[in-house]
Design an enzyme around this catalytic site. Sequence first.
Site, PDB file in Angstrom:
ATOM      1  N   PRO A 228       2.828  -2.920   1.866  1.00  0.00           N
ATOM      2  CA  PRO A 228       2.311  -3.404   0.601  1.00  0.00           C
ATOM      3  C   PRO A 228       0.901  -2.910   0.327  1.00  0.00           C
ATOM      4  O   PRO A 228       0.039  -2.947   1.193  1.00  0.00           O
ATOM      5  CB  PRO A 228       2.284  -4.919   0.798  1.00  0.00           C
ATOM      6  N   GLU A 229       0.692  -2.481  -0.880  1.00  0.00           N
ATOM      7  CA  GLU A 229      -0.655  -2.212  -1.362  1.00  0.00           C
ATOM      8  C   GLU A 229      -1.032  -3.395  -2.259  1.00  0.00           C
ATOM      9  O   GLU A 229      -0.306  -4.381  -2.326  1.00  0.00           O
ATOM     10  CB  GLU A 229      -0.696  -0.882  -2.119  1.00  0.00           C
TER      11      GLU A 229
END
Length: 270
Positions: free
Chosen positions: A2-3
């Site tokens: 995840p960013e």
Amino acid sequence: MPELPEVETTRRGITPYVIKQQVQNVVIRQASLRWPVPLNLKQKLKDQTIKDIQRRAKYLLFVTQAGHLIIHLGMSGSLRMVKNKAIPNKHDHIDIVFNKKTLRFHDPRRFGAVLWTSKDPLQHKLLKNLGPEPLSEEFTGAHLHQHAQGKKINVKPFIMNARIVVGVGNIYASESLFLSGIHPQRSAGRISLARYEILAENIKQVLTHAIELGGTTLRDFVREDGKPGYFANKLNVYNQTGMPCPICKNPIKVRTISQRSSFFCVQCQH
DNA sequence: ACAGTAACCTGTTTGC
DNA sequence: TGCAAACAGGTTACTG
């Protein structure tokens, strides 16, 4: 995995289920994550009420009276709401049990972190040296330009450095550089203020757009309800090796820069 | 101070 | 088909 958009999507997804809810139990099946999960986590969290979930960079901060639960999803982590009786699967390491539902932390690679602090979370060792939030007014082209002075590092790892600006990971670094027409290997110190202003604006745009679409699902990112994010359909260059550039139709190239795959158009980015 | 690299870990994809 | 190498959304810690 995840960013920033994926972490923000997770935060928005789980907040309605945990806000004002009291922790009934904490189950730790695997305490060996990026850093050891504190042995006294259950003792700290049990009976606490979650007042809010905040986000700083890619860290989620669960606010309680006694302190803050800090969760980072690492490369492969996810948080989902499940039924209290749901049988845990492989890599379901931690459960935070509430009255109605359970918040379940799943992380095959175990690069994620689940920590507790009784002090100001922003002063925590892992958070205190972070740069500005990319969607804040503090983050500007001038900020990037100022910190780039005298630096030879390639611009892509430069914007991925959390001390410079947080939340820009491998996907959105490639995407924002493409939108800005900047080659990922250009030296950070040799980019004009005008181009950094364009880059800062594109970072904000691409992150905002990705949040609106619920993040990018490439393989296993899931939202709190198990559904994917839809920004993968909007990627111009990331994972698009050999596909025609949306602007000039030349094939997109991939190259390893600072140990990370970087995708770009040789024609459009200089 | 900076730049580059290795490390943490498991699962999936790629290439011979 | 089988096996091994390469690679994956992150970040710290170490090296020179």
